[in-house]
Design a protein around this motif. Sequence first.
Motif, PDB file in Angstrom:
ATOM      1  N   ALA A  33      47.001  41.642  44.559  1.00 26.80           N
ATOM      2  CA  ALA A  33      46.468  42.940  44.959  1.00 26.80           C
ATOM      3  C   ALA A  33      45.500  43.460  43.907  1.00 26.80           C
ATOM      4  O   ALA A  33      45.556  43.081  42.735  1.00 26.80           O
ATOM      5  CB  ALA A  33      47.609  43.935  45.157  1.00 26.80           C
ATOM      6  N   TRP A  34      44.597  44.354  44.356  1.00 28.98           N
ATOM      7  CA  TRP A  34      43.677  44.990  43.422  1.00 28.98           C
ATOM      8  C   TRP A  34      44.332  46.224  42.816  1.00 28.98           C
ATOM      9  O   TRP A  34      45.128  46.903  43.462  1.00 28.98           O
ATOM     10  CB  TRP A  34      42.387  45.383  44.135  1.00 28.98           C
ATOM     11  N   LEU A  35      43.996  46.506  41.575  1.00 31.12           N
ATOM     12  CA  LEU A  35      44.502  47.696  40.912  1.00 31.12           C
ATOM     13  C   LEU A  35      44.148  48.928  41.739  1.00 31.12           C
ATOM     14  O   LEU A  35      42.986  49.126  42.114  1.00 31.12           O
ATOM     15  CB  LEU A  35      43.896  47.814  39.512  1.00 31.12           C
ATOM     16  N   GLY A  36      45.152  49.741  42.041  1.00 31.59           N
ATOM     17  CA  GLY A  36      44.939  50.929  42.868  1.00 31.59           C
ATOM     18  C   GLY A  36      45.313  50.747  44.321  1.00 31.59           C
ATOM     19  O   GLY A  36      45.420  51.733  45.054  1.00 31.59           O
ATOM     20  N   PHE A  85      50.849  51.467  39.961  1.00 35.15           N
ATOM     21  CA  PHE A  85      50.369  50.388  39.096  1.00 35.15           C
ATOM     22  C   PHE A  85      49.151  50.892  38.310  1.00 35.15           C
ATOM     23  O   PHE A  85      48.117  51.186  38.896  1.00 35.15           O
ATOM     24  CB  PHE A  85      50.004  49.160  39.919  1.00 35.15           C
ATOM     25  N   ASP A  86      49.289  50.967  37.000  1.00 33.70           N
ATOM     26  CA  ASP A  86      48.197  51.471  36.175  1.00 33.70           C
ATOM     27  C   ASP A  86      47.585  50.401  35.282  1.00 33.70           C
ATOM     28  O   ASP A  86      46.776  50.712  34.410  1.00 33.70           O
ATOM     29  CB  ASP A  86      48.682  52.643  35.318  1.00 33.70           C
ATOM     30  N   ARG A  87      47.978  49.143  35.504  1.00 32.89           N
ATOM     31  CA  ARG A  87      47.442  48.055  34.692  1.00 32.89           C
ATOM     32  C   ARG A  87      47.519  46.746  35.472  1.00 32.89           C
ATOM     33  O   ARG A  87      48.335  46.594  36.371  1.00 32.89           O
ATOM     34  CB  ARG A  87      48.213  47.936  33.383  1.00 32.89           C
ATOM     35  N   ARG A  88      46.642  45.836  35.110  1.00 36.29           N
ATOM     36  CA  ARG A  88      46.633  44.539  35.760  1.00 36.29           C
ATOM     37  C   ARG A  88      47.678  43.632  35.111  1.00 36.29           C
ATOM     38  O   ARG A  88      48.227  43.923  34.053  1.00 36.29           O
ATOM     39  CB  ARG A  88      45.259  43.903  35.655  1.00 36.29           C
ATOM     40  N   GLY A  89      47.954  42.499  35.776  1.00 41.25           N
ATOM     41  CA  GLY A  89      48.861  41.518  35.205  1.00 41.25           C
ATOM     42  C   GLY A  89      49.842  40.977  36.218  1.00 41.25           C
ATOM     43  O   GLY A  89      49.775  41.280  37.414  1.00 41.25           O
ATOM     44  N   ILE A 111      48.546  41.899  40.009  1.00 38.91           N
ATOM     45  CA  ILE A 111      47.632  43.032  40.143  1.00 38.91           C
ATOM     46  C   ILE A 111      46.360  42.668  39.381  1.00 38.91           C
ATOM     47  O   ILE A 111      46.405  42.376  38.182  1.00 38.91           O
ATOM     48  CB  ILE A 111      48.234  44.331  39.578  1.00 38.91           C
ATOM     49  N   SER A 112      45.219  42.674  40.078  1.00 39.34           N
ATOM     50  CA  SER A 112      43.964  42.209  39.491  1.00 39.34           C
ATOM     51  C   SER A 112      42.937  43.340  39.387  1.00 39.34           C
ATOM     52  O   SER A 112      43.022  44.355  40.083  1.00 39.34           O
ATOM     53  CB  SER A 112      43.374  41.074  40.331  1.00 39.34           C
ATOM     54  N   THR A 113      41.960  43.141  38.503  1.00 39.05           N
ATOM     55  CA  THR A 113      40.863  44.094  38.348  1.00 39.05           C
ATOM     56  C   THR A 113      39.524  43.367  38.422  1.00 39.05           C
ATOM     57  O   THR A 113      39.433  42.162  38.169  1.00 39.05           O
ATOM     58  CB  THR A 113      40.944  44.829  37.000  1.00 39.05           C
ATOM     59  N   LEU A 114      38.486  44.123  38.762  1.00 38.26           N
ATOM     60  CA  LEU A 114      37.121  43.613  38.800  1.00 38.26           C
ATOM     61  C   LEU A 114      36.273  44.359  37.781  1.00 38.26           C
ATOM     62  O   LEU A 114      36.489  45.548  37.519  1.00 38.26           O
ATOM     63  CB  LEU A 114      36.511  43.798  40.194  1.00 38.26           C
ATOM     64  N   SER A 115      35.313  43.656  37.215  1.00 39.44           N
ATOM     65  CA  SER A 115      34.357  44.270  36.301  1.00 39.44           C
ATOM     66  C   SER A 115      33.024  43.550  36.433  1.00 39.44           C
ATOM     67  O   SER A 115      32.950  42.456  37.008  1.00 39.44           O
ATOM     68  CB  SER A 115      34.849  44.207  34.844  1.00 39.44           C
ATOM     69  N   SER A 116      31.960  44.155  35.912  1.00 36.57           N
ATOM     70  CA  SER A 116      30.648  43.517  36.010  1.00 36.57           C
ATOM     71  C   SER A 116      29.728  44.052  34.924  1.00 36.57           C
ATOM     72  O   SER A 116      29.964  45.112  34.336  1.00 36.57           O
ATOM     73  CB  SER A 116      30.018  43.770  37.389  1.00 36.57           C
ATOM     74  N   SER A 117      28.676  43.288  34.674  1.00 30.51           N
ATOM     75  CA  SER A 117      27.631  43.710  33.735  1.00 30.51           C
ATOM     76  C   SER A 117      26.287  43.224  34.262  1.00 30.51           C
ATOM     77  O   SER A 117      26.215  42.285  35.058  1.00 30.51           O
ATOM     78  CB  SER A 117      27.896  43.158  32.332  1.00 30.51           C
ATOM     79  N   ILE A 118      25.227  43.896  33.813  1.00 33.12           N
ATOM     80  CA  ILE A 118      23.882  43.563  34.270  1.00 33.12           C
ATOM     81  C   ILE A 118      22.972  43.409  33.054  1.00 33.12           C
ATOM     82  O   ILE A 118      23.163  44.090  32.041  1.00 33.12           O
ATOM     83  CB  ILE A 118      23.345  44.657  35.226  1.00 33.12           C
ATOM     84  N   ALA A 119      22.037  42.486  33.136  1.00 36.47           N
ATOM     85  CA  ALA A 119      21.050  42.296  32.073  1.00 36.47           C
ATOM     86  C   ALA A 119      19.662  42.256  32.704  1.00 36.47           C
ATOM     87  O   ALA A 119      19.438  41.531  33.686  1.00 36.47           O
ATOM     88  CB  ALA A 119      21.324  41.013  31.295  1.00 36.47           C
ATOM     89  N   LEU A 120      18.750  43.041  32.135  1.00 40.34           N
ATOM     90  CA  LEU A 120      17.383  43.132  32.637  1.00 40.34           C
ATOM     91  C   LEU A 120      16.406  42.894  31.497  1.00 40.34           C
ATOM     92  O   LEU A 120      16.708  43.203  30.330  1.00 40.34           O
ATOM     93  CB  LEU A 120      17.121  44.522  33.238  1.00 40.34           C
ATOM     94  N   PRO A 121      15.216  42.359  31.805  1.00 40.28           N
ATOM     95  CA  PRO A 121      14.200  42.260  30.751  1.00 40.28           C
ATOM     96  C   PRO A 121      13.746  43.660  30.345  1.00 40.28           C
ATOM     97  O   PRO A 121      13.904  44.623  31.102  1.00 40.28           O
ATOM     98  CB  PRO A 121      13.082  41.466  31.431  1.00 40.28           C
ATOM     99  N   SER A 122      13.219  43.787  29.146  1.00 37.41           N
ATOM    100  CA  SER A 122      12.746  45.106  28.712  1.00 37.41           C
ATOM    101  C   SER A 122      11.551  45.562  29.538  1.00 37.41           C
ATOM    102  O   SER A 122      11.386  46.761  29.801  1.00 37.41           O
ATOM    103  CB  SER A 122      12.386  45.077  27.223  1.00 37.41           C
TER     104      SER A 122
END
Length: 217
Positions: A33-36, A85-89, A111-122
Amino acid sequence: MRRNVMLLWILLIFVTPVFATTVENIVVAPSDAWLGDSINISANCINNVTEISRVYADIAGPGIILPSLDMTGSPYAINVPGNYFDRRGSYTANVTCIANASTSTVANFLISTLSSSIALPSYVYTGDTLEISFMPKKNDVVITSGVTFTVMIENQVTSTIMPPIYDTQKGWLLRVVAPLDARTYGVSVIANYQGKTLSSSGNVEIRPPLDFQITYL
């Protein structure tokens, strides 16, 4: 005499009703399941002689133990709200049936969580290819398949010029045509994975094209 005693024991073994309580078919859904999000726990408690007096679930996770939660119905079930559930694991659900004595069975879930990051040229030049690097993760592990993307520039959906490519160093590479007006733009990527949405945003400067002039002396 000895033969009669043996026959009596055989009769007792096959005729005496079974008093033991058993817990069967314990199910946790979803098992990942997803967190939340809420989860459902169900199980069958069986005793052919004595009435079941109580069924409950004890849930434990990474550094956390929830209060006992009573289960009802047929099969016995409970919906556990996501705010428990307030934490993954990895978690365990220990279902206990009481009919004079108690019997328990354990099921595991995640219990799983998702995250992401983005990188762009200047910066890039107007009309050039803008390459966006997007790194989605599930429980800190990069998602390399089963994900779809939407690219937005200034909150407007922008089509990619080729299918997304996964780079082992940069993550997912999403390429679009840079806007034709020179200024700074907000860029965001929205990803969908297994029914969940995650996004990251950044800014990129769009510069006017270089103007080369040849001067003869």
